[in-house]
Design a protein around this motif. Structure first.
Motif, PDB file in Angstrom:
ATOM      1  N   LEU A   1       7.360  10.930  93.745  1.00  0.00           N
ATOM      2  CA  LEU A   1       6.638  12.006  93.626  1.00  0.00           C
ATOM      3  C   LEU A   1       5.606  12.484  93.795  1.00  0.00           C
ATOM      4  CD1 LEU A   1       9.272  13.223  90.463  1.00  0.00           C
ATOM      5  CD2 LEU A   1       9.397  14.006  93.207  1.00  0.00           C
ATOM      6  N   SER A   2       5.037  13.410  94.643  1.00  0.00           N
ATOM      7  CA  SER A   2       3.722  13.414  94.596  1.00  0.00           C
ATOM      8  C   SER A   2       2.935  14.609  93.785  1.00  0.00           C
ATOM      9  CB  SER A   2       3.254  14.386  95.797  1.00  0.00           C
ATOM     10  OG  SER A   2       1.882  14.245  96.225  1.00  0.00           O
TER      11      SER A   2
ATOM     12  N   ASP B   1       8.644  20.101  89.594  1.00  0.00           N
ATOM     13  CA  ASP B   1       9.081  20.383  90.640  1.00  0.00           C
ATOM     14  C   ASP B   1       7.838  19.782  91.995  1.00  0.00           C
ATOM     15  OD1 ASP B   1       9.221  22.604  92.575  1.00  0.00           O
ATOM     16  OD2 ASP B   1       7.267  23.466  92.064  1.00  0.00           O
TER      17      ASP B   1
ATOM     18  N   PRO C   1       6.514  17.390  94.451  1.00  0.00           N
ATOM     19  CA  PRO C   1       7.805  17.365  95.661  1.00  0.00           C
ATOM     20  C   PRO C   1       7.515  15.499  96.444  1.00  0.00           C
ATOM     21  CG  PRO C   1       5.309  17.965  96.544  1.00  0.00           C
ATOM     22  CD  PRO C   1       5.470  17.708  94.780  1.00  0.00           C
ATOM     23  N   ALA C   2       8.649  15.327  97.442  1.00  0.00           N
ATOM     24  CA  ALA C   2       8.349  14.282  97.159  1.00  0.00           C
ATOM     25  C   ALA C   2       7.623  13.779  98.453  1.00  0.00           C
ATOM     26  CB  ALA C   2      10.763  14.063  98.106  1.00  0.00           C
TER      27      ALA C   2
ATOM     28  N   GLU D   1       7.558  12.008 101.735  1.00  0.00           N
ATOM     29  CA  GLU D   1       8.762  12.280 102.644  1.00  0.00           C
ATOM     30  C   GLU D   1       8.477  10.937 103.356  1.00  0.00           C
ATOM     31  OE1 GLU D   1      10.717  14.374 103.066  1.00  0.00           O
ATOM     32  OE2 GLU D   1       9.901  15.795 101.580  1.00  0.00           O
TER      33      GLU D   1
ATOM     34  N   LEU E   1      10.587   8.607 100.724  1.00  0.00           N
ATOM     35  CA  LEU E   1      12.057   9.026 100.177  1.00  0.00           C
ATOM     36  C   LEU E   1      13.010   8.487 101.502  1.00  0.00           C
ATOM     37  CD1 LEU E   1      14.623  10.790  98.979  1.00  0.00           C
ATOM     38  CD2 LEU E   1      13.437  12.802 100.650  1.00  0.00           C
TER      39      LEU E   1
ATOM     40  N   ASN F   1      14.166  16.060  88.586  1.00  0.00           N
ATOM     41  CA  ASN F   1      13.069  16.664  90.151  1.00  0.00           C
ATOM     42  C   ASN F   1      13.724  15.561  91.416  1.00  0.00           C
ATOM     43  OD1 ASN F   1       9.742  17.058  89.647  1.00  0.00           O
ATOM     44  ND2 ASN F   1      10.628  16.902  91.388  1.00  0.00           N
TER      45      ASN F   1
ATOM     46  N   ALA G   1      16.410  16.773  92.441  1.00  0.00           N
ATOM     47  CA  ALA G   1      15.897  18.058  93.439  1.00  0.00           C
ATOM     48  C   ALA G   1      15.751  17.812  95.020  1.00  0.00           C
ATOM     49  CB  ALA G   1      14.751  18.574  92.754  1.00  0.00           C
ATOM     50  N   VAL G   2      14.702  16.738  94.768  1.00  0.00           N
ATOM     51  CA  VAL G   2      14.056  16.494  96.381  1.00  0.00           C
ATOM     52  C   VAL G   2      14.378  15.220  96.852  1.00  0.00           C
ATOM     53  CG1 VAL G   2      11.769  17.268  95.443  1.00  0.00           C
ATOM     54  CG2 VAL G   2      12.500  15.406  94.764  1.00  0.00           C
ATOM     55  N   GLY G   3      16.117  15.002  96.768  1.00  0.00           N
ATOM     56  CA  GLY G   3      17.126  14.445  97.572  1.00  0.00           C
ATOM     57  C   GLY G   3      17.007  13.167  97.060  1.00  0.00           C
ATOM     58  N   TYR G   4      16.020  12.388  95.796  1.00  0.00           N
ATOM     59  CA  TYR G   4      17.198  10.694  95.077  1.00  0.00           C
ATOM     60  C   TYR G   4      17.786  10.976  94.744  1.00  0.00           C
ATOM     61  CZ  TYR G   4      11.709  10.213  96.139  1.00  0.00           C
ATOM     62  OH  TYR G   4      10.762   9.796  97.232  1.00  0.00           O
TER      63      TYR G   4
END
Length: 273
Positions: A133-134, A162, A164-165, A167, A170, A200, A203-206
């Motif tokens: 996460l960033s 909140d 962001p991943a 990418e 990910l 979190n 939510a971002v795909g992990y």
């Protein structure tokens, strides 16, 4: 002759210059604006020394590189005159390319060296912040590390779940899982942030990590390097073979128990002890 003159400079005068320099640097640290470039430039002009000419950009790029190499340690803030450069880098295509190459090298290492054993004991470790996460959106609000922040402020932002991943990481996360390795997430975040952190990440795909290891109250005052080394040691004693670690801080990669390979992502915004 100039060197000899410097050597024979009266001690009182030399002591005075040292005290002035020390006071200047300390003042810069407290104010969050080191301004060392201005000092170096003026000092060079005073001494008539022009062996190396460099610009503000040269200086800030050199500062960033030496922070990444762990030559500059323990900094509390990014030098004030370099905030713009650090912010530009962390939001640039160059940063994306640097992260992508690190991810590609991680995968290349596995391709060349890893053979699954079938005992489910092959493992890979990811750090969390500025890896999976960033925190760039948070530090953007704080001049990309140019102003001091508090743990309370950062944790309040983390509770919003909140972030962001990153990418490229990910994708690496799933490629490593696809090779049959167990994925452990080892973070300096406190245990009481678990719910927000899991929310979190999902939510971002992990999905599908083996364990998310966060700081317990017992580890609250342990330095990051020692805490993370201890957690890795527990995994090794549990029979896991640690193939790699991806982190954005040297404290995530060092210590007495590490993996066969470590991969450092760029992060000049802060220094984790």
């Amino acid at each position: 002759m100039e060197e000899q003159a410097a050597i024979h400079m009266p001690r009182k005068k030399m002591r005075g210059e040292v005290i002035v320099l020390c006071l200047w640097l300390c003042t810069g640290l407290v104010a969050g604006d080191w301004n060392i470039l201005s000092y170096i430039t003026s000092k060079r002009e005073d001494d008539g020394n022009s062996n190396v000419e460099f610009s503000l950009r040269n200086y800030c790029e050199s500062w960033r590189m030496n922070a990444e190499l762990n030559n500059i340690r323990g900094f509390e803030v990014v030098p004030g005159e370099c905030v713009g450069y650090i912010g530009a880098y962390m939001t640039s295509t160059q940063y994306e390319v640097d992260v992508q190459l690190a991810a590609e090298e991680s995968l290349l290492f596995l391709t060349d060296n890893f053979q699954p054993t079938g005992d489910a004991k092959d493992a890979w470790i990811f750090d969390l912040d500025d890896v999976l996460l960033s925190t760039v959106p948070y530090f953007k609000m704080h001049h990309f590390g140019g102003t001091k922040t508090s743990r309370e402020s950062l944790e309040a932002w983390m509770r919003e779940a909140d972030a962001p991943a990153i990418e490229h990481i990910l994708r690496l996360f799933y490629l490593i899982r696809g090779r049959g390795l167990k994925v452990f997430i080892l973070s300096s975040r406190a245990e009481y942030l678990r719910e927000a952190t899991v929310e979190n990440l999902i939510a971002v795909g992990y999905h599908g990590w083996t364990d998310l290891i966060l700081r317990s109250e017992e580890d609250k005052y342990t330095c990051a390097e020692e805490y993370k080394a201890k957690q890795r040691s527990k995994l090794v004693h549990g029979g896991y073979r640690l193939w790699g670690i991806v982190g954005s801080q040297w404290s995530s990669l060092g210590g007495y128990t590490t993996a066969r390979r470590i991969f450092k992502l760029p992060n000049p915004m802060y220094y984790e002890y």
